[in-house]
Design a protein around this motif. Structure first.
Motif, PDB file in Angstrom:
ATOM      1  N   ALA A   1       0.829  -1.204   0.000  1.00 50.59           N
ATOM      2  CA  ALA A   1       0.000   0.000   0.000  1.00 50.59           C
ATOM      3  C   ALA A   1       0.862   1.251   0.000  1.00 50.59           C
ATOM      4  N   ARG A   2       1.985   1.218   0.721  1.00 54.28           N
ATOM      5  CA  ARG A   2       2.887   2.369   0.741  1.00 54.28           C
ATOM      6  C   ARG A   2       3.519   2.572  -0.634  1.00 54.28           C
ATOM      7  N   ALA A   3       3.901   1.476  -1.288  1.00 49.64           N
ATOM      8  CA  ALA A   3       4.459   1.587  -2.634  1.00 49.64           C
ATOM      9  C   ALA A   3       3.407   2.128  -3.608  1.00 49.64           C
ATOM     10  N   GLY A   4       2.163   1.670  -3.452  1.00 52.15           N
ATOM     11  CA  GLY A   4       1.095   2.165  -4.306  1.00 52.15           C
ATOM     12  C   GLY A   4       0.838   3.645  -4.111  1.00 52.15           C
ATOM     13  N   ALA A   5       0.995   4.116  -2.874  1.00 54.96           N
ATOM     14  CA  ALA A   5       0.804   5.536  -2.595  1.00 54.96           C
ATOM     15  C   ALA A   5       1.824   6.387  -3.330  1.00 54.96           C
ATOM     16  N   VAL A   6       3.040   5.909  -3.419  1.00 59.38           N
ATOM     17  CA  VAL A   6       4.086   6.648  -4.139  1.00 59.38           C
ATOM     18  C   VAL A   6       3.863   6.541  -5.643  1.00 59.38           C
ATOM     19  N   ALA A   7       3.543   5.341  -6.117  1.00 63.15           N
ATOM     20  CA  ALA A   7       3.402   5.105  -7.554  1.00 63.15           C
ATOM     21  C   ALA A   7       2.263   5.913  -8.161  1.00 63.15           C
ATOM     22  N   CYS A   8       1.201   6.162  -7.412  1.00 62.38           N
ATOM     23  CA  CYS A   8       0.039   6.838  -7.993  1.00 62.38           C
ATOM     24  C   CYS A   8       0.334   8.289  -8.354  1.00 62.38           C
ATOM     25  N   LEU A   9       1.436   8.844  -7.843  1.00 65.71           N
ATOM     26  CA  LEU A   9       1.802  10.221  -8.170  1.00 65.71           C
ATOM     27  C   LEU A   9       2.920  10.293  -9.211  1.00 65.71           C
ATOM     28  N   LEU A  10       3.297   9.151  -9.760  1.00 66.16           N
ATOM     29  CA  LEU A  10       4.305   9.098 -10.814  1.00 66.16           C
ATOM     30  C   LEU A  10       3.655   8.811 -12.161  1.00 66.16           C
ATOM     31  N   ASP A  11       4.309   9.258 -13.215  1.00 66.59           N
ATOM     32  CA  ASP A  11       3.874   8.897 -14.557  1.00 66.59           C
ATOM     33  C   ASP A  11       4.009   7.380 -14.730  1.00 66.59           C
ATOM     34  N   PRO A  12       3.055   6.713 -15.373  1.00 62.98           N
ATOM     35  CA  PRO A  12       3.137   5.262 -15.557  1.00 62.98           C
ATOM     36  C   PRO A  12       4.443   4.807 -16.200  1.00 62.98           C
ATOM     37  N   ALA A  13       5.020   5.617 -17.080  1.00 65.00           N
ATOM     38  CA  ALA A  13       6.283   5.242 -17.709  1.00 65.00           C
ATOM     39  C   ALA A  13       7.399   5.172 -16.675  1.00 65.00           C
TER      40      ALA A  13
END
Length: 322
Positions: free
Chosen positions: A178-190
């Motif tokens: 969940a913590r990794a998902g929190a960071v990933a959601c604010l990054l560009d998918p690429a």
């Protein structure tokens, strides 16, 4: 498994009911949860977060309830914020664009203009600091700020993202995915695909993405503009988010690997993506991720440091670790 009659249902309630019990509008309640003023618990039935009845009783018994709680989540825009700080709106906007006033929310009006909202409590605290008197009362804005604004500086989106990732990681608790998902959601998918090469891991990560604030109909120009604002964009900011994602993914793989064929986890350089030597036990990675907003003090974004704003303005910014 039916949720009817579970212990969770008897001792907790849905957020909508909790908001009514606490005399808050839903948006105020959500912000109070983000700020850590109201604690939530997982739903035993697999639904969204719930609020313990004991938590509601505790908040209702607090001094000054409900006005004190409402005051802590009160937000204002530029005009009301300027009045609160006794400055003209243009000075308020200059301070916000330079990164000294950090927005807590935003929305897009009917003209797709971004309207930033700030915590009224924080603005009062900023105005009360003696070291800020010159910023608020001087006829001319300090040279450093003027030069930054002339160059097109606007740190409001970046500051919002830095603050929001703190909210999301706090709500993720001890769950590393969940913590990794929190960071990933604010990054560009690429960028996510560059850091997380395994497609099965990316699928798992996508399922852990928290829900970001909705703005407009999906696919509409308003929604696309909001998505741009919610995606890390400045090179050093992207580098930090990538490093943070690489770091949290290491913990997620150790906690619950997606496949048994993954290679041993090693930190990844956010720019070159080359594996870095594993740090000694107990030490931080070479490119540590930014702390949650409540703890973070980046040189570029946070308002007043302990020694006063004017000395901070004179200090040369340090380049972020690569």
């Amino acid at each position: 498994m039916s949720r009817i009659g579970t212990t969770s249902d008897r001792l907790t309630c849905a957020p909508s009911r909790a908001a009514r019990e606490l005399g808050l509008k839903q948006g105020e309640f959500d912000l109070a949860v983000d700020l850590g003023l109201i604690r939530t618990v997982p739903d035993e039935g697999g639904g969204g977060p719930r609020v313990a009845l004991a938590e509601i009783d505790h908040l209702r018994s607090g001094d000054g309830f409900p006005d004190a709680l409402r005051g802590r989540v009160a937000t204002v825009g530029t005009t009301a914020g300027a009045e609160l700080m006794d400055v003209v709106p243009t000075r308020f906007t200059s301070l916000a664009r330079y990164g000294l006033l950090i927005p807590v929310k935003f929305y897009l009006n009917r003209y797709r203009t971004v309207v930033w909202l700030y915590l009224a409590e924080e603005l009062r605290q900023f105005a009360a600091e003696r070291s800020h008197a010159r910023l608020l009362a001087a006829r001319r804005t300090p040279t450093e700020i003027q030069e930054g604004l002339k160059a097109g500086m606007d740190r409001r989106p970046r500051n919002w993202r830095g603050r929001h990732v703190g909210f999301l990681t706090r709500q993720a608790g001890d769950d590393p995915w969940a913590r990794a998902g929190a960071v990933a959601c604010l990054l560009d998918p690429a960028d996510v695909a560059d850091v997380v090469r395994d497609p099965h891991e990316r699928t798992r990560l996508a399922r852990c993405h928290p829900r970001l604030p909705a703005h407009g109909t999906p696919g509409s120009p308003t929604a696309e503009l909001a998505e741009t604002l919610m995606t890390a964009s400045e090179p050093d900011e992207v580098a930090w988010f990538r490093a943070d994602l690489a770091h949290t993914m290491e913990a997620a793989r150790r906690h619950h690997p997606v496949t048994a064929t993954l290679s041993p986890a090693r930190p990844v350089d956010p720019l070159s993506l080359m594996p870095l030597p594993a740090p000694p036990t107990g030490q931080a990675p070479l490119a540590p991720p930014p702390a949650p907003a409540a703890e973070r003090r980046p040189e570029h974004t946070d308002p007043t440091p302990p020694h006063g704003l004017l000395s901070w303005l004179r200090r040369r910014p340090r380049r972020p670790a690569g």
